[in-house]
Design an enzyme around this catalytic site. Structure first.
Site, short mmCIF file in Angstrom:
data_model
loop_
_atom_site.label_atom_id
_atom_site.label_comp_id
_atom_site.label_asym_id
_atom_site.label_seq_id
_atom_site.Cartn_x
_atom_site.Cartn_y
_atom_site.Cartn_z
N HIS A 84 0.93 -1.33 0.02
CA HIS A 84 0.10 -0.15 0.05
C HIS A 84 0.89 1.16 -0.10
CE1 HIS A 84 -1.83 -3.34 1.90
NE2 HIS A 84 -2.87 -3.03 1.35
N GLU A 136 -2.79 3.38 2.35
CA GLU A 136 -2.28 4.03 0.96
C GLU A 136 -2.27 5.32 1.07
OE1 GLU A 136 -4.12 2.56 -2.59
OE2 GLU A 136 -3.10 4.46 -3.76
N CYS A 205 -6.29 2.20 -10.27
CA CYS A 205 -5.38 1.29 -11.27
C CYS A 205 -6.17 0.50 -12.19
CB CYS A 205 -4.45 0.48 -10.44
SG CYS A 205 -5.18 -0.83 -9.49
N SER A 234 -9.79 -2.02 0.71
CA SER A 234 -10.69 -1.08 0.51
C SER A 234 -11.41 -1.66 -1.06
CB SER A 234 -9.85 0.11 -0.07
OG SER A 234 -10.46 1.02 -0.88
O1 10G Z 1 -7.68 -2.37 -1.47
P1 10G Z 1 -6.75 -1.95 -0.49
O2 10G Z 1 -6.29 -0.70 -0.81
O3 10G Z 1 -7.36 -2.02 0.98
O4 10G Z 1 -5.52 -3.27 -0.49
P2 10G Z 1 -5.69 -4.86 -0.63
O5 10G Z 1 -4.48 -5.22 0.14
O6 10G Z 1 -6.93 -5.41 -0.03
O7 10G Z 1 -5.65 -4.94 -2.04
C1 10G Z 1 -4.51 -4.81 -2.82
C2 10G Z 1 -4.44 -3.16 -2.96
C3 10G Z 1 -3.38 -2.56 -2.53
C4 10G Z 1 -1.99 -3.20 -2.17
C5 10G Z 1 -3.41 -1.13 -2.37
S1 10G Z 1 -2.71 -0.36 -3.95
FE1 SF4 Z 2 -3.04 -1.59 -5.80
FE2 SF4 Z 2 -3.61 -1.76 -8.20
FE3 SF4 Z 2 -1.21 -2.05 -7.58
FE4 SF4 Z 2 -2.92 -3.81 -7.03
S1 SF4 Z 2 -2.15 -3.24 -9.11
S2 SF4 Z 2 -1.46 -3.35 -5.66
S3 SF4 Z 2 -4.51 -2.78 -6.67
S4 SF4 Z 2 -2.30 -0.28 -7.45
#
Ligand code: 10G
Ligand code: SF4
Length: 323
Positions: A84, A136, A205, A234
């Site tokens: 993140h 993040e 993204c 999230s």
């Molecule tokens: O969706 P969030 O940001 O809470 O994180 P996650 O670990 O559930 O999913 C991957 C996304 C990220 C690492 C944030 S870019």
């Molecule tokens: Fe977060 Fe998107 Fe990167 Fe996955 S690809 S870690 S959702 S920014």
């Protein structure tokens, strides 16, 4: 006399694609695994590497130790920063303590950090669209000095923004937001501050965008939607909201099959299944198997995009350990 099995009701399960692990999550998990191979256990990880207990528990079993802050890590053990992203102060402190650290921040999050720095260097104050307290957001806001990034979470927040100079503003976003909600917030920012500059569309993204589009595609076909993901994820929570906004009356987040509320699903003829970017495919298989145990199941894949994004792990983990 053999007892006859109860007749299972028919059910069509629409499986969304893309779903599950994105390239940033894949890379972050690989980073922890390679670090354990290279340096042995324990390897410390600041914050959950990705927001999924199943992933975190699996890495913990292999020798990863998850901590909230850097001061819980001994100087002489490697530490990894989660996907993140982290405020600038974190790697600065690791450097000061001469620690070995590997930054697993997704390159698409780092891209937003660079964007923020570039605007700041041009003398612009930033408005970030994101969720307060999310790692993040803390990481991205922490790229710049305090007061340089104003956070907005809703359209209503936009009316409350009090910038230093409304002519010298830029906007950035969290990468895992709802595409539609963000478009509304950005429109409100542009209406209130016509001079504000920002990315061509947003900083959400490809993985977030694609998973939301896939949910929209299955929503009209389904009586219920299950999103496999964690409550602190999230992007997974956004998928539930997208399902509801797209007309799915029952949309629920489940960590795994054991969380499914079968009572709530009574009478359905179709169900949609997707998974957040941090949810491993084994949990999708588990959910499908649970449905197959109760229904005469037909699985239909609904594929709205193909993803070929891959990110390399940092160089330090591509080099063999010395001697
Ligand atoms: O969706 P969030 O940001 O809470 O994180 P996650 O670990 O559930 O999913 C991957 C996304 C990220 C690492 C944030 S870019
Ligand atoms: Fe977060 Fe998107 Fe990167 Fe996955 S690809 S870690 S959702 S920014």
């Amino acid at each position: 006399m053999s007892e006859s099995q109860p007749i299972k009701p028919p059910l069509t399960l629409y499986l969304a694609a893309p779903r599950g692990f994105c390239a940033g999550v894949d890379r972050a998990v690989q980073i922890v695994e390679l670090a354990l191979q290279k340096w042995g256990a324990p390897v410390y990880v600041r914050h959950e590497i990705v927001h999924n207990r199943f992933v975190v528990d699996g890495l913990r079993e292999k020798g990863a130790v998850f901590v909230d802050e850097l001061d819980e890590v001994p100087d002489d053990r490697p530490v990894i920063f989660s996907a993140h992203g982290v405020p600038k102060s974190v790697p600065a402190e690791a450097r000061r303590r001469e620690m070995i650290f590997v930054d697993a921040t997704c390159p698409l999050v780092s891209k937003v950090h660079v964007e923020a720095e570039r605007h700041h260097a041009e003398g612009l104050q930033m408005v970030m669209v994101g969720h307060a307290g999310h790692p993040e957001v803390l990481g991205t806001m922490g790229q710049l000095p305090a007061g340089e990034v104003i956070l907005v979470e809703t359209v209503e927040d936009v009316a409350r923004v009090t910038p230093r100079d409304s002519e010298r503003l830029a906007w950035i976003t969290q990468t895992t937001l709802s595409v539609d909600d963000t478009a509304e917030i950005v429109a409100a920012l542009q209406a209130r501050f016509p001079a504000i500059v920002g990315p061509a569309k947003d900083d959400i993204c490809y993985a977030t965008t694609n998973r939301q589009a896939a949910v929209k595609a299955i929503a009209p076909k389904i009586d219920a939607l299950l999103v496999i993901g964690a409550p602190n994820s999230s992007n997974s929570r956004r998928l539930v909201e997208v399902g509801r906004s797209a007309g799915c009356a029952y949309a629920q987040l489940v960590m795994r099959a054991a969380d499914i509320d079968w009572r709530a699903l009574e009478g359905i003829r179709s169900v949609g299944v997707t998974a957040g970017a941090s949810a491993p495919e084994v949990l999708v298989d588990e959910v499908i198997a649970a449905f197959a145990g109760r229904y005469e199941l037909t699985v239909e894949l609904v594929e709205t995009a193909r993803e070929r994004v891959e990110f390399k792990v940092p160089r330090i983990l591509r080099e063999p350990a010395p001697g």
